[in-house]
Structures are given as C-alpha cells and as structure tokens.
Design a protein around this motif. Structure first.
Motif, short mmCIF file in Angstrom:
data_model
loop_
_atom_site.label_atom_id
_atom_site.label_comp_id
_atom_site.label_asym_id
_atom_site.label_seq_id
_atom_site.Cartn_x
_atom_site.Cartn_y
_atom_site.Cartn_z
N LEU A 143 31.57 34.71 21.61
CA LEU A 143 32.98 34.47 21.91
C LEU A 143 33.26 34.73 23.38
N LYS A 144 34.11 33.89 23.98
CA LYS A 144 34.37 33.96 25.41
C LYS A 144 35.85 34.24 25.69
N ILE A 145 36.08 34.70 26.89
CA ILE A 145 37.44 34.85 27.39
C ILE A 145 37.58 33.99 28.64
N TYR A 146 38.76 33.41 28.83
CA TYR A 146 38.99 32.49 29.94
C TYR A 146 40.15 32.99 30.80
N GLN A 147 39.98 32.90 32.10
CA GLN A 147 41.02 33.23 33.06
C GLN A 147 40.81 32.30 34.25
N ASN A 148 41.32 31.07 34.11
CA ASN A 148 41.04 30.03 35.09
C ASN A 148 41.69 30.28 36.44
N GLU A 149 42.66 31.19 36.48
CA GLU A 149 43.26 31.60 37.75
C GLU A 149 43.75 33.04 37.60
N PRO A 150 43.90 33.74 38.70
CA PRO A 150 44.36 35.13 38.60
C PRO A 150 45.72 35.23 37.91
N SER A 151 45.89 36.28 37.12
CA SER A 151 47.18 36.58 36.50
C SER A 151 47.71 37.87 37.10
N PHE A 152 49.03 37.91 37.33
CA PHE A 152 49.64 39.05 38.01
C PHE A 152 50.29 40.04 37.05
N SER A 153 50.30 39.73 35.77
CA SER A 153 50.80 40.68 34.77
C SER A 153 50.11 40.40 33.44
N VAL A 154 50.18 41.37 32.56
CA VAL A 154 49.57 41.20 31.24
C VAL A 154 50.21 40.04 30.50
N ASN A 155 51.50 39.83 30.69
CA ASN A 155 52.20 38.74 30.00
C ASN A 155 51.79 37.36 30.48
N ASN A 187 35.86 31.38 44.92
CA ASN A 187 34.54 31.69 44.35
C ASN A 187 34.63 32.79 43.29
N TYR A 188 35.68 32.77 42.52
CA TYR A 188 35.79 33.73 41.42
C TYR A 188 35.36 33.06 40.12
N THR A 189 35.17 33.87 39.09
CA THR A 189 34.67 33.37 37.80
C THR A 189 35.83 33.16 36.84
N GLY A 190 35.85 32.00 36.18
CA GLY A 190 36.96 31.64 35.31
C GLY A 190 36.71 31.86 33.84
N ASP A 191 35.52 32.38 33.46
CA ASP A 191 35.24 32.63 32.06
C ASP A 191 34.21 33.75 31.96
N LEU A 250 31.93 29.11 34.64
CA LEU A 250 32.98 28.42 35.37
C LEU A 250 33.21 29.10 36.72
N ALA A 251 32.60 28.55 37.77
CA ALA A 251 32.78 29.08 39.13
C ALA A 251 33.89 28.28 39.81
N ILE A 252 34.95 28.96 40.24
CA ILE A 252 36.11 28.30 40.81
C ILE A 252 36.11 28.50 42.32
N SER A 253 35.89 27.42 43.05
CA SER A 253 35.75 27.50 44.51
C SER A 253 37.05 27.18 45.24
N ASP A 254 38.07 26.65 44.55
CA ASP A 254 39.34 26.33 45.20
C ASP A 254 40.07 27.60 45.60
N LEU A 255 40.73 27.55 46.74
CA LEU A 255 41.54 28.68 47.20
C LEU A 255 42.75 28.87 46.28
N LEU A 312 41.21 39.27 36.63
CA LEU A 312 40.22 38.19 36.67
C LEU A 312 39.11 38.48 35.67
N CYS A 313 38.34 37.44 35.35
CA CYS A 313 37.14 37.63 34.54
C CYS A 313 36.09 38.38 35.35
N GLN A 314 35.19 39.00 34.61
CA GLN A 314 34.07 39.67 35.25
C GLN A 314 33.25 38.69 36.07
#
Length: 402
Positions: free
Chosen positions: A135-147, A232-236, A275-280, A304-306
């Motif tokens: 099972l995976k977790i996804y975070q395609n972009e940074p989130s600024f709160s738990v909500n 260059n952060y990880t999205g999953d 999922l390596a995300i290279s976009d700023l 962010l994801c690990q």
C-alpha cells in the motif's frame, strides 16, 4: 494400464497438497487489549518529555489492525477496525481497544491510522498480507496543513475525505495466554528476560515535515526573500515503514519497549518511491522582508513523502545515510530568490517519514549559510523530534547571478 496411471497421478497430487498446505482453521478465540500512541515515547531514564507535535498531527480518528499467523489459511487474519474513533471526535495521542484474536503464538501485526480514502477502501477484513505491504501514500505536492493532505489519486472523486495525519507501524510479537484470565492473551516480544508484556505500540507518521526559517547575518543590509521553491521531491512512497531486521523490541529492566536503534530499510522502501517531481513548487505566498537584528523568522512548514535519496547532514557521527542519487534528479532541492536579484539552490538531506527537518537560512552580503537541524535518529520517537544533532552543518552556497 491408463486407469492405473491416472490413479497414481491423483494419489501423488493429493500427497503433494497435504505436504505443502499444513495451515488450519483457528481453534480458540481470545481477546487482546492493545494501546497505540502517537505521542513522544519517553527515553529510557528520562522522567518526562516535551510534546512537539500539534494536536492535528497526533489525533487518532480511525484505526485498522491486522494480525497474521502462519498457521492460518493465507486469506485469513485477525482483524479490527474502528472507523469513527470516539464517535468521530478522535482521540488525542493515545487509543486503547480490545481486539478479537484466534489462537496464541507468534503473529505479524500491521496497524494503519487515519488512512486516506484510496487506502481506506482496501482495508477490509480479508485484505491479503502481501497487499498490505505494498500500500502506498501519495503527496504530489507539498501540503501546508493536515487538512490539505492529498485525498485522491488522479481524477478520482470521493464522497468522504479522511481526517487526521496518516500513521502506521508493523512488527512481530508473541501472544501468550494471561495467567489471570484464560480468555485473554498478552503481547510479548521474542526476546529473553522480559517479565512485563508490551504496553504501548508506537505509531509513525507516514509523511515527513520540512520547516524553513531565515535571518540576516551580521553586517548584511535588509533584504526581502521574494520566493522559495522546492523541486526534485518525491510524490509517493510506502504507507508502512520497512524495518531493517525484526528486532522490534528490547528488554529494559525486564520491560518490553520499542527498539530505538531499529532503522528503516531505505533499499526496500525506495521501490515505492517512483514519482520524482522536478517542477518547481512555490512555498511562499508573498515576499518576506528580513531586517537587521531579527532572530530567525519562521517562513513556512509543509508535509512531503519520504525521500530516501540524499546524505545525512551530520554523517560523521555515524548515523544512517540516505541512498546515493545515481540518476541526478532524486535529491530534493530548494531555490531561494532575493529582492536584490540573487538566487541560490540548496540540496537537502534525505527526508524520512516521521521526520522534521528544519532548514535555517542566514543571509550574508555574498553567500547564504544553511543550517540543518534534524531529527535525532538515535532516538526513534513516534513524535516530531527537533533536537539538534550535536552540531549544525553549515553550507556556504554562492549565489547564482541572474
């Protein structure tokens, strides 16, 4: 003759099945009292500790538990689910419950807390163990709160968003019948000289956290930070941690406690980091002015994801390193832009789940000094731990002229 060959073949097939499938149905039913915790575990010999996590980061809203036994049929597990903890109000930091358990002996446990909807739909009673591990977790972009944590994959539509920060853990332990209650089993580690059962099971957040602060160096003129972007952060990544070995528990004064020396297996976990995300991605909503004499100013925090790639910023103390980036685009970086036209890029250390990495910029007239304050990995706590590792690491990065 053909009939005789057929009979022999059927007999051999039956024997093979009997030899390879020795599993059986559960024999006896017990109950297990379990306690899970998202708060910081006290260090051995430490009378108290300070909670660093916010209430949103440690509130338990839903719990799913699986226990697998090699004696069971492959498709069968002990299962517990509470999808509305405390009538959907949640529990802050700790949660206790009774779980139905069949048979005693060694079992493998998988615990999921506050899973997102795309995971929650799979956490049914008959979910296979091999599926739980992937099972995976996804975070395609940074989130600024738990909500704001990601709730869907792609264009999926959900009717009910999940609450709380996703957390999990997995481990093995032995179940022994309680000497005071023949209907109850107690949880023990597979280590000698333990007289007391396992009391609290730690939960580890499935995402990492980055906080950014900044101030002017002595002699620097006031300047504004026009923007900070991450790339260059990880999205999953893996929802569950993967541990190095199975020495989950240790005995301290004959009491079973979580093994704080146990490290995560990045070589295995990286297979889920695809999922390596290279976009700023911009982290600041608006420019921030830095004035002389200011202390560190908090700019932004995000989840962010690990990212298992990157170095440990204080590797000389013998702590765990991340993986080497052989491709060249897997180490997370920050780009900082100033109002005087200067711009610089900073390579970050690896980011582990349940990890809080603090990035501190000190702006001087010619360079930017970067101090990393990071989780003290020698003490694995199920809470954000912001202790400084002995000394901060300073990186002087020349600005790139626009």
């Amino acid at each position: 003759m053909l009939k005789r060959i057929l009979y022999i073949s059927l007999f051999l097939l039956l024997v093979a099945c009997l030899d390879t499938d020795v599993r059986h149905e559960p024999q006896k039913e017990y109950f297990l009292q379990m306690h899970v915790s998202t708060g910081k575990m006290r260090s051995y010999g430490n009378a108290g500790s300070v909670e660093n996590a916010s209430p949103d980061e440690k509130r338990i809203h839903s719990v799913y538990v699986y226990a697998f036994d090699d004696n069971y049929p492959v498709s069968l597990s002990d299962y517990y689910a509470d999808e509305r903890v405390n009538d959907a109000q949640g529990k802050l930091g700790q949660y206790s419950f009774k779980m139905k358990i069949y048979d005693s002996g060694s079992k493998r446990f998988y615990i999921f807390v506050n899973p997102p909807p795309y995971v929650r739909s799979e956490l049914v009673a008959n979910c296979p163990e091999d599926r739980l591990k992937t099972l995976k977790i996804y975070q395609n972009e940074p989130s600024f709160s738990v909500n704001d944590l990601q709730q869907v994959i792609g264009d999926e539509v959900i009717a009910d968003a999940s609450k709380g920060f996703p957390m999990s853990n997995c481990f093995s332990a032995d179940l022994k019948v309680s000497p005071s209650n023949p209907l109850q089993v107690l949880l023990y580690p597979s280590v000698p000289d333990v007289f007391q059962p396992i009391n609290v099971i730690p939960l580890f957040r499935s995402l990492g956290k980055i906080s950014i602060e900044a101030k002017l160096d002595d002699g620097a003129l006031p300047v504004a930070i026009n923007g900070i972007s991450i790339f260059n952060y990880t999205g999953d990544g893996a929802l569950l941690p993967v541990w190095q070995g199975e020495n989950y528990w240790v005995a301290r004064d004959r009491v079973a406690v979580w093994n704080t020396d146990l490290k995560m297996n990045f070589e295995e976990m990286v297979f889920n980091e695809t999922l390596a995300i290279s976009d700023l991605f911009p982290l600041l909503e608006q420019p921030v002015l830095l004035n002389k004499g200011d202390t560190f100013q908090s700019l932004v925090s995000c989840y962010l994801c690990q990212n298992s790639y990157g170095k440990q910023q204080n590797a000389d103390v013998g702590l765990q390193n991340g993986l080497e980036d052989l491709v060249g685009n897997r180490i997370t970086q920050l780009r900082i832009s100033l109002s005087d036209g200067r711009e610089s890029e900073i390579r970050l250390p690896f980011l582990c789940r349940n990890d809080h990495l603090k990035v501190k910029f000190i702006i001087s007239p010619n360079v930017v000094n970067v101090h990393f304050e990071k989780w003290k990995e020698l003490e694995v706590h199920p809470d954000w731990n912001e202790e400084v590792l002995g000394k901060s690491v300073t990186i002087e990065t020349a600005f790139i002229k626009k």
